[in-house]
Enzyme design. Structure first.
Site, PDB file in Angstrom:
ATOM      1  CB  SER A 165       7.129  22.441  55.603  1.00 18.12           C
ATOM      2  OG  SER A 165       5.884  21.627  55.085  1.00 18.12           O
TER       3      SER A 165
ATOM      4  CG  HIS B 162       6.397  23.130  63.495  1.00 19.80           C
ATOM      5  ND1 HIS B 162       5.125  23.536  62.588  1.00 19.80           N
ATOM      6  CD2 HIS B 162       6.619  21.539  62.408  1.00 19.80           C
ATOM      7  CE1 HIS B 162       5.473  22.914  61.056  1.00 19.80           C
ATOM      8  NE2 HIS B 162       6.132  22.236  61.564  1.00 19.80           N
TER       9      HIS B 162
ATOM     10  CE  LYS C 257       2.502  21.459  62.566  1.00 20.26           C
ATOM     11  NZ  LYS C 257       3.274  19.601  62.318  1.00 20.26           N
TER      12      LYS C 257
ATOM     13  CD  GLU D 193       3.314  11.742  62.898  1.00 23.35           C
ATOM     14  OE1 GLU D 193       2.805  12.258  61.455  1.00 23.35           O
ATOM     15  OE2 GLU D 193       2.589  11.328  63.364  1.00 23.35           O
TER      16      GLU D 193
ATOM     17  CB  CYS E  90      18.173  28.335  34.388  1.00 25.10           C
ATOM     18  SG  CYS E  90      19.779  27.663  34.585  1.00 25.10           S
TER      19      CYS E  90
ATOM     20  CB  CYS F  77      25.857  25.957  36.184  1.00 26.08           C
ATOM     21  SG  CYS F  77      24.115  25.463  37.447  1.00 26.08           S
TER      22      CYS F  77
END
Lengths: 478, 411
Positions: free
Chosen positions: A45, A49, A248, A333, A434, A439
């Protein structure tokens, strides 16, 4: 013989390398893939935190709070984008309120700044949060960072200070030898006095190679959906639901690059290589995210991906040493990314206690030129750079506005990109709306030229991930 | 200050430049991001271009070359390898290239001719892994036709847009096996002639109402699972079928590239994803015109050229000071007609309305109504989303008209 071998070039391995590279040490980082940040550090993510939700007194809580406090400075030094955008844990019913109150207590116990907001307070901060929100925990010190940018920059800095990176080195055996360890792979062997096991999902298997059966790690799958930059402003804080024991929950967060990230799902698995996204995952992410953020449109998705968190069996980080000179960093983690600079310091200290001499390197370079240095420059600075190097004037990726100069930097700088995904993570070329449609052929050409390999040998992400399989009839005739 | 700056040197940009020149504008600059003029036509080496415009079958590069020669002949200034980064409402253009760096231009008039891009895999959210071997059809076309490399040998194509159909044939001719073209809808979005010449002639199955539900493979693609979909486009589990393949090409729609138009605050249509324009292809900002695939996606380049001529002429008139809007007649649609271009009429003259329908209909009547009066009615044996339709309204029919509606009557 190296002083230290680090196994695994994720954010923890890279941060350990960066920390140790401050001293007069011969360091090697061993990575089984073709690039760095290929495990959990690639797909998470990207949240720094604040530290309100770890069990008080745990190693997680301590290193989270310490790491989060260090992060802004680390990012500044390494030229990595970091934003203290704040975190909101929102609640909708009485049970959520109780959960939030508990979190408030934990946060205070961990020494984290937390505030309780009522509905009006939440809606004032985030107008796009659903009207049925009742309350929230607000942690203003929560932040966001790009996890692979941080990993690449930390390792790049370590390499600029002499650390070596050995890619495509899947460790198959470790043997105790006189004064250290011999680490073997199908692609050779490396000897080192000290070993740090930062192998993420495979840290249990690496520990077993030196007879340490104490670690158990399993993958917890997390799927994500990334939305177009048009949606990046829907929320400014990272929005969490009140947590459950599986983590979470689905969050909605802006990214430092201006997109909007939704996810992750949370499913315990056994297969450590299963990074498949699922139909159920998409549906779950979208339905949950829409429950609390309004004006979310699935049609604005530009990509989806899946990460595997390395979940330990103790509920805490497992940073241990059962074999002399051999340190494990396992079960890192969430909040591992936030804690990573503190984990590195912690491990350096452990190694020192075990006899590693930490003598400062007087020639140490602390800073690294940002991978955003061109795009963040002023108009005058940009034009000066283009005059110096016209490649900065040629746009290769039109969606993200990435120039040839930036792509060449990504290939040439430590740790250099050697495949298309590597260029993508370092420059954002092929990462826009895209998704490389325009590219990719140009980036392929730049990689082939710079690496001195054939066009058809360029890969997406190493191994067998070839882009082209052969020359066409016309191509052969030329 | 430049009189006319044209963003994009593809078929639309070149045609607009020539039309403006022929109306007497001399200070014209074409900005092109690629290394040469021609746009996407450069990689379209198949034939079928120019039938309407020149009465002959040309390849894409041949069609482009006709226009490029003319641009050269007229000495119209072009800057290639030049990317426009920003356009403001006041027509200030910021662009970059290797020689000049980042520079700004003030234009009297601007023609937007940036073309379109392909919808990417990410927008589809297909479950599974993310191996190498998944390309949009146009990217594969670039690899094969421009770079001389074949991106795979065993191919499945998702989407039956024209580029996908063309690439089914192209990959087959290069020795690849195309196992299937899957189309989510019960009809193809491509031209009928392409289905005939690119699929049927090569015995490539077109699976209508089918989609790809899962991608398999760790490093390089190893296969896809396809499935039939029900009337709500939901996959039917019992019809899931694994097809081993190393390549998945996507031809799932084209999106006008309007990031610059958005920067300039041009009003966009949520249906075309292009600008809202009048009969002169003038956008909501006076002096800013749009034409070609950036305005709405065309089936045939011939119509792109024609549309660009309209924009080029109108830009010339604007530069000379003929800017007065006379009326404001909105052109509406009913449910079966998705959109029209133009969306508004400001001058009462002979006007051709281009439009697309939302589904396949047989034996229909296209009605143009003003209030409750049908002013024009045309029969069509069949209309389909993949084929653009048009009706031309004579100026005299527009007298006393305040708004128009284009609708479809199924007979």
């Amino acid at each position: 013989m190296f002083d230290v071998a680090i196994i695994g070039a994720g954010v923890v391995g890279a941060m350990v390398a960066r920390e140790l590279a401050k001293y007069q040490l011969k360091i090697i980082l061993l990575e089984k893939k073709n690039d760095v940040a290929m495990g959990a550090s690639r797909a998470n993510s990207g949240i720094v935190h604040a530290g309100y939700d770890c069990a008080p007194g745990s190693l997680k809580a301590r290193l989270n709070v310490e790491g989060a406090a260090m992060m802004e400075e680390v990012c500044k030094t390494l030229g990595v984008k970091f934003k203290r955008n704040g975190s909101l844990v929102i609640g909708f019913d009485e049970e959520d309120r109780k959960g939030i109150e508990k979190l408030m207590e934990k946060g205070k116990a961990n020494g984290v700044e937390v505030q309780f907001l009522d509905q009006t307070g939440v809606r004032a901060l985030e107008p796009n949060i659903g009207g049925n929100v009742t309350c929230a925990l607000y942690a203003p010190t929560g932040g966001i960072v790009c996890p692979y940018d941080l990993t690449i920059a930390a390792l790049g800095n370590a390499m600029d200070n002499g650390a070596e990176l050995q890619r495509n080195f899947p460790v198959s055996a470790i043997e105790k030898i006189d004064g250290g360890y011999r680490i073997s792979s199908e692609n050779g062997e490396v000897k080192a006095r000290f070993v740090v096991n930062c192998a993420g999902l495979y840290s249990d298997e690496i520990a077993k190679m030196v007879g340490d059966d104490s670690i158990s790690v399993h993958p917890r799958k997390g799927e994500y959906i990334l939305l177009d930059k048009e949606c990046g402003g829907l929320v400014s804080n990272t929005i969490f639901r009140t947590p459950s024991k599986m983590g979470k929950g689905i969050l909605v967060s802006p990214t430092v690059d201006g997109n909007l990230l939704l996810g992750p799902t949370s499913v315990d698995k056994e297969d450590k290589e299963d990074k498949d996204t699922t139909e159920g995952g998409f549906a779950e992410i979208l339905s949950k995210a829409k429950e609390y953020v309004e004006n979310l449109h699935a049609g604005k998705a530009i990509t989806s991906f899946c990460g595997l968190r390395a979940v330990g069996n103790t509920g805490d980080f497992v940073i241990t040493s059962r074999s002399p000179g051999f340190v494990n960093a396992a079960g890192i983690e969430s909040p591992g990314l936030s804690a990573s600079p503190a984990i590195a310091k912690y491990i350096a200290e452990m190694l020192k206690e075990q006899g590693l001499e930490l003598v400062e390197n007087p020639a140490h370079i602390a800073t690294r030129v940002s991978s955003h240095h061109f795009r963040d420059a002023s108009l005058e600075e940009k034009n000066a750079m283009i005059r110096e190097n016209p490649a900065y004037g040629r746009i290769i990726c039109r969606c993200e506005g990435v120039t040839e100069g930036e792509i060449l930097d990504a290939i040439r700088r430590n740790p250099g990109a050697t495949d298309l995904d590597g260029v993508k993570r370092r420059t954002r070329a092929q990462m826009g709306r895209c998704q490389g449609g325009f590219c990719m052929p140009y980036v392929t050409e730049l990689l082939a030229k710079e690496l001195g390999i054939a066009y058809e040998d360029v890969t997406k992400c190493g191994g067998e991930s070839l882009i082209n399989v052969e020359k066409t009839k016309g191509g052969m005739a030329q | 200050m430049r009189d006319l700056v044209i963003i994009g040197g593809g078929p639309a940009g070149m045609s607009a430049a020539i039309a403006a020149y022929e109306q007497g504008v001399r200070d014209i600059l074409i900005l092109e991001r690629d290394e040469s003029l021609g746009g996407i036509l450069q990689q379209c080496i198949h034939n079928g271009f120019g039938l309407h415009k020149f009465g002959e079958e040309l390849t894409g590069p041949e069609y482009a070359w006709k226009y490029e020669q003319k641009v050269r002949e007229l000495n119209i200034e072009t800057k290639c390898n030049t990317m426009v980064l920003d356009i403001t409402e006041d027509k200030v253009i910021t662009a970059t290239n290797a020689q000049e760096g980042i520079f700004q231009l003030q234009a009297k008039a601007i023609i937007l001719a940036m073309g379109c891009r392909e919808r990417s895999k990410g927008a589809l959210n297909i479950a599974g892994s993310r191996p190498a071997g998944i390309f949009s059809a146009g990217t594969a076309q670039k690899f094969v036709n421009m770079k001389g490399y074949l991106p795979g040998k065993n191919v499945v194509i998702l989407g039956s847009g024209d580029i996908g159909l063309i690439m089914a044939r192209r990959m087959t001719l290069e020795g690849a096996k195309v196992h299937a073209v899957c189309e989510l809808m019960p009809y193809s979005g491509g031209l009928a002639r392409n289905i005939e010449q690119c699929l049927n002639d090569f015995n490539i199955p077109l699976k209508l109402s089918h989609t790809v539900v899962q991608i398999h493979g760790k490093e390089r693609l190893e296969g896809v699972t396809i499935a039939q979909v029900d009337e709500n486009r939901r996959p039917i589990d019992a019809t899931r079928e694994f097809i081993p393949c190393d390549t998945l090409l996507l031809s799932v729609g084209l999106i006008p590239e309007n990031e610059l138009s958005k920067a300039a605050k041009v009003d966009l249509s949520p249906i075309t994803n292009g600008a809202v324009v009048d009969q002169d292809r003038q956008t909501s900002i006076p002096g800013v015109f749009a034409c070609g695939n950036v305005l709405h996606v065309h089936d045939l380049v011939d119509f792109v050229s024609e549309e660009a001529e309209i924009a080029g002429k109108a830009a010339a008139a604007y530069i000379k000071g003929n800017t007065g809007k006379k009326v404001e007649i909105p052109v509406k649609t009913d449910g079966k007609v998705r959109y029209t271009v133009p969306q508004v009429i400001t001058v009462k003259k002979d006007i051709t309305l281009y439009f697309r329908v939302g589904s396949v209909y047989k034996n229909v009547r296209v009605n143009v109504t003003a209030g409750d009066k049908v002013i024009l009615s045309r029969k069509r044996p069949k209309v389909a989303p993949g084929e653009m339709e048009s009706v031309t309204i004579k100026a005299e029919l527009l007298e006393n008209v305040e708004s128009l509606t284009v609708s479809l009557e199924v007979l």
